[in-house]
Design an enzyme around this catalytic site. Structure first.
Site, PDB file in Angstrom:
ATOM      1  N   ASP A 487       0.804  -1.219   0.000  1.00 52.77           N
ATOM      2  CA  ASP A 487       0.000   0.000   0.000  1.00 52.77           C
ATOM      3  C   ASP A 487       0.833   1.263   0.000  1.00 52.77           C
ATOM      4  O   ASP A 487       0.325   2.343  -0.260  1.00 52.77           O
ATOM      5  CB  ASP A 487      -0.834   0.040   1.288  1.00 52.77           C
ATOM      6  CG  ASP A 487      -2.221  -0.503   1.097  1.00 52.77           C
ATOM      7  OD1 ASP A 487      -2.767  -0.366  -0.009  1.00 52.77           O
ATOM      8  OD2 ASP A 487      -2.758  -1.066   2.065  1.00 52.77           O
TER       9      ASP A 487
HETATM   10  C1  GLC Z   1      -0.885   2.718   5.755  1.00 50.42           C
HETATM   11  C2  GLC Z   1      -0.203   1.547   6.416  1.00 50.42           C
HETATM   12  C3  GLC Z   1      -0.326   0.358   5.582  1.00 50.42           C
HETATM   13  C4  GLC Z   1      -1.759   0.165   5.239  1.00 50.42           C
HETATM   14  C5  GLC Z   1      -2.315   1.416   4.555  1.00 50.42           C
HETATM   15  C6  GLC Z   1      -3.742   1.317   4.109  1.00 50.42           C
HETATM   16  O1  GLC Z   1      -0.253   2.990   4.587  1.00 50.42           O
HETATM   17  O2  GLC Z   1       1.143   1.811   6.658  1.00 50.42           O
HETATM   18  O3  GLC Z   1       0.211  -0.761   6.246  1.00 50.42           O
HETATM   19  O4  GLC Z   1      -1.886  -0.925   4.426  1.00 50.42           O
HETATM   20  O5  GLC Z   1      -2.193   2.468   5.422  1.00 50.42           O
HETATM   21  O6  GLC Z   1      -4.645   1.644   5.104  1.00 50.42           O
HETATM   22  C1  GLC Z   2      -1.734  -3.822   5.290  1.00 46.68           C
HETATM   23  C2  GLC Z   2      -2.932  -3.839   4.394  1.00 46.68           C
HETATM   24  C3  GLC Z   2      -2.715  -4.740   3.205  1.00 46.68           C
HETATM   25  C4  GLC Z   2      -1.429  -4.397   2.519  1.00 46.68           C
HETATM   26  C5  GLC Z   2      -0.272  -4.389   3.494  1.00 46.68           C
HETATM   27  C6  GLC Z   2       1.008  -3.921   2.892  1.00 46.68           C
HETATM   28  O1  GLC Z   2      -1.589  -5.064   5.886  1.00 46.68           O
HETATM   29  O2  GLC Z   2      -4.083  -4.243   5.094  1.00 46.68           O
HETATM   30  O3  GLC Z   2      -3.785  -4.633   2.292  1.00 46.68           O
HETATM   31  O4  GLC Z   2      -1.229  -5.325   1.501  1.00 46.68           O
HETATM   32  O5  GLC Z   2      -0.575  -3.526   4.575  1.00 46.68           O
HETATM   33  O6  GLC Z   2       0.993  -2.565   2.598  1.00 46.68           O
END
Ligand code: GLC
Ligand code: GLC
Length: 814
Positions: A487
């Protein structure tokens, strides 16, 4: 240092010291009514949606960390001393404190001043209520006069509004009290048809429903004025902060035990039967009273508890193993499966780190969660798949999240995370392999929940696949969009404005930045889809999918390989990410783990190189980090990944969700020692002894462990709601132990450590119980199978043709 111990026989973790490094929590409920409960009785409850139907109030980011919950107080009427058997909120000295977190229940108790008290909290199956069974025993030589007080603070339903809109909310609170039951009915007078209730099995010596009356001015939950005074005030809340508190006075002979049952529940009335008498403003309680009466009876409460235990026995009984490693056994047999249920139910919405108001159900997350859950409740998995698919857009793209109560895509986040659609194929494929229920593919499912747009689920999978083909970049790799699995790799964001969301800000047109990870996922999903198509008799279509994955493989070989490992991506300038040419972020876990998991490079040696490089550059004693070197500064062209200080989260933290991709990749290379070693490094049970460093619960996975660049290397964060649960379960069960579901039957392909003499397992699969025993005769992974004594060709055991319900499989590894 440890803060408790595993009681594997009872499937409990027993915490013996209340001030754990962080709150160690459990979940109550597994269907519609849910609660979170910490080892000191902190936490809250909600119905279905942690944001929109919050029953009790909870203040996140509090000090102490965990404050507010299902607190019980005891008061000695002779001495005036009072305390809480769960330690919080009074934090008085206790003897024999223990918290037993079990499967869907928690028991917390202690002894103080010669009075032993334990509360068992659980949610009966098929009910929208939680039971608290408080037992109080007089351990003194003399008679004891003890008052007990229950307490909860109601939330005014929408947890977000409840925490912000005080000019309104201080005026709306309403309750009713009838026959000792406290009914919380804020907004019932207008559009809500639901209310909460808090009931007690014993005659009351008093109650309170207004927080100020209970706590007193300038006092907190650690010293409520009414508890200190020994008498609740029978207050009725008008606005401000409605609470529920009951007082019961007990006279206990030496050795005498008494039980009090409290119920906290949620009830919905039919719109036309809201009030009684009709036309009044009084809640119609006739429909809920029988339920309240039923569970206030301790015998019925006990029976409901037994039913819950049996339910978990049967769920966990679907897959049980006995290996030489205790940490493997208890995670597979108990805790990892249990955590998979929690992630399936909650997705990423409500934990002590997910506030219950932010993230709904994630499209990619929920699809991946199926991998760890589908065998335990296939019918619910089916429903989840159809719900997820109904939020898919006509383009094949997907809303990144949806709200569980409305089941609608979440417009605030929108779509454009270009990996999302493929996870639907992965999820459906896992469902088909487990169940053999091909009818799901013919279910009509709308796009974006639009009536009239229904198409068979299978068509949704086609569109998931073509979504990527419609979005290829300059090298022929998939465009990344807002982000892929990571993400925080936001290559089209270019945000220089504080507070902007990295995931939804898009300052580039997205026509250049590409993801090698999505390429690997595309190959994997494409092969799964081809297998499904060919079994549906769609040979030409299957060949098309294979053809496209072959093309993608060629592109990966040409533009996705860096010489020693797989590249991660190309940025908006067309520059490499995750390459030896980079100054920072030279090598990443996701593309390497997933490409090899997908079988890419097995035949030409690149898979082996990629895994060796991953081991060399990314593996640490606490797990495998996301990338190296960590980003030391903010890069406009990379986004959120470089926003985190080195070693945390996606910036070179140990993201436990993706470690299993490397474990699976190692099994594909036949390296069982390495696979199981990586498994053990992040296995929470194996980390129990380093509790002071690890800090999170030793019975469930956390999303992240701080990486080697962090000052707190080895410290876990964000426990419970993480894709880590499903992926680790899937990696150990299906790839390391190698008991793998396929479209054609159960495949047996263990890639276990060389030192293991073997293991045994029981697996219920499509209604048949397989008793499996594996013996090691040599050091390799070659397997020879007998099924009910008869040798078979290959290693896939087809469902018995003659309707046998039990099958014995013996495997010899050499
Ligand atoms: C933030 C977090 C990440 C998560 C994203 C989406 O970027 O660091 O882990 O997946 O938010 O909510
Ligand atoms: C968080 C989010 C997931 C994403 C991951 C890496 O766990 O829930 O959707 O893939 O972060 O960013």
């Amino acid at each position: 240092m440890k803060f408790g111990y595993f009681d594997d026989r009872n499937r409990e973790y027993v915490i013996t010291q209340p001030d754990t490094p962080l709150p160690w929590i459990n979940y109550l409920g597994c269907q519609a009514y849910f609660g979170i409960i910490s080892n000191t009785a902190g936490g809250y409850s909600f119905y279905r949606d942690a944001r929109l139907r919050r029953l009790t109030r909870y203040r996140y980011n509090n000090a102490p960390f965990d404050f507010g919950g299902r607190y019980v107080y005891l008061r000695d009427r002779e001495s005036g001393q009072f305390w809480s058997p769960s330690w919080q909120p009074t934090r008085r000295e206790l003897k024999d404190y223990s918290c037993r977190h079990g499967m869907g229940y928690t028991v917390i108790g202690s002894t103080a001043n010669g009075i032993e008290a334990h509360t068992r909290y659980f949610v009966p199956l098929d009910e929208n209520l939680e039971v608290w069974q408080l037992t109080v025993t007089n351990r003194r030589a003399a008679k004891a006069q003890i008052s007990t007080f229950s307490s909860i603070e109601f939330c005014l339903w929408d947890a977000q509004d409840d925490a912000t809109n005080f000019q309104r909310n201080f005026n709306t609170g309403q309750v009713e009290v009838e026959e000792g039951v406290i009914y919380h009915k804020t907004e019932y007078r207008e559009r809500r048809d639901h209310f909460a209730y808090f009931a007690c099995s014993e005659p009351l010596a008093g109650f309170d429903t207004q927080r100020d009356a209970f706590l007193g001015r300038y006092r907190g939950w650690d010293s409520p004025a009414a508890v200190e005074a020994g008498q609740l005030t029978n207050s009725i809340a008008h606005g401000w902060a409605p609470i529920g508190a009951h007082q019961v006075n007990l006279d206990l002979q030496p050795g005498e035990t008494r039980q009090i049952v409290f119920l906290l529940g949620y009830h919905e009335n039919p719109v036309d039967r809201k009030f009684d008498p009709p036309g009044s403003q009084t809640i119609n309680k006739s429909l809920v009273k029988p339920t309240i009466a039923k569970y206030l009876d301790p015998l019925n409460a006990d029976a409901a508890f037994e039913r819950l235990r049996k339910y978990w026995d049967s769920l966990l009984g679907i897959f049980q193993v006995d290996t030489p490693d205790i940490h493997t056994n208890r995670m597979v047999n108990i805790w990892n499966a249990y955590q998979c249920m929690a992630t399936f139910n909650m997705s990423r919405s409500a934990s002590f780190y997910e506030s219950g108001i932010g993230r709904g159900l994630g499209f990619r997350d929920s699809n991946q969660d199926l991998l760890g859950f589908v065998h335990m409740a296939p019918a619910r998995a089916r429903e989840r798949i159809l719900d997820l698919a109904a939020t898919q857009l006509p383009t094949g793209g997907a809303y990144h999240q949806y709200q569980p109560l409305t089941k609608r895509g979440n417009n605030d986040i929108g779509s454009g995370f270009n990996d999302d659609p493929h996870w639907l194929i992965v999820g459906v494929s896992a469902y088909l392999k487990e169940t053999g229920d091909w009818s799901i593919l013919d279910e009509p499912v709308p796009y974006d929940n639009q009536p009239g747009s229904e198409q068979p689920l299978y068509e949704h999978l086609r569109r998931s696949f073509s979504y990527t083909l419609d979005r290829l970049g300059p090298h022929g790799l998939p465009l990344i969009g807002r982000a892929d699995w990571n993400d925080c790799l936001n290559l089209n964001c270019f945000s220089d404005t504080p507070g902007q969301s990295f995931q939804t800000t898009t300052n580039k047109d997205g026509k250049v930045a590409e993801s090698v990870f999505i390429a690997g996922l595309f190959v994997h999903a494409g092969r799964e889809l081809a297998a499904i198509a060919s079994r549906r008799g769609l040979g030409a279509e299957a060949s098309h999918y294979i053809g496209e994955t072959e093309k993608m493989l060629a592109v990966i070989r040409e533009h996705g390989w860096d010489g020693e490992w797989f590249l991660r991506a190309y940025d908006d300038f067309g520059a490499k990410i995750g390459s030896k040419e980079c100054e920072e972020g030279k090598i990443f876990i996701e593309s390497n783990g997933f490409c090899v998991l997908a079988g890419i490079g097995l035949e030409d040696g690149t898979a082996l190189k990629a895994m060796n490089a991953t081991g060399e550059h990314l593996a640490t004693k606490h797990g495998i980090v996301v990338q190296q070197p960590a980003y030391s500064r903010y890069y406009l062209n990379l986004g959120e990944i470089s926003s985190y200080p080195p070693g945390y989260k996606e910036n070179a933290g140990i993201f436990c969700h993706v470690n299993p991709w490397v474990m699976i990749a190692e099994t594909r290379l036949g390296r069982g020692d390495r696979a199981h070693d990586y498994y053990s490094r992040i296995n929470p049970s194996a980390r129990e002894e380093i509790g002071e460093l690890h800090r999170c619960e030793p019975y469930v996975y956390a999303q992240m462990i701080a990486g080697k660049d962090a000052p707190t290397f080895g410290e876990a964060k964000n426990s419970w709601l993480t894709g880590t649960a499903a992926w680790n379960y899937y990696a150990i069960a299906q790839w390391i132990l190698g008991i793998r579901t396929t479209l054609d039957g159960l495949e047996i392909a263990p890639v276990i450590p060389r030192s293991w003499p073997g293991f045994t397992a029981t697996r219920v699969f499509r209604g048949v119980t397989y008793k499996i025993s594996i013996e090691r005769h040599g050091e390799g992974n070659r397997i020879a199978l007998t099924v009910d004594g008869n040798p078979i060709e290959g290693n896939i055991v087809a469902p018995p043709a003659d309707g046998r319900k039990e099958v014995t499989i013996k495997g010899i590894l050499s």
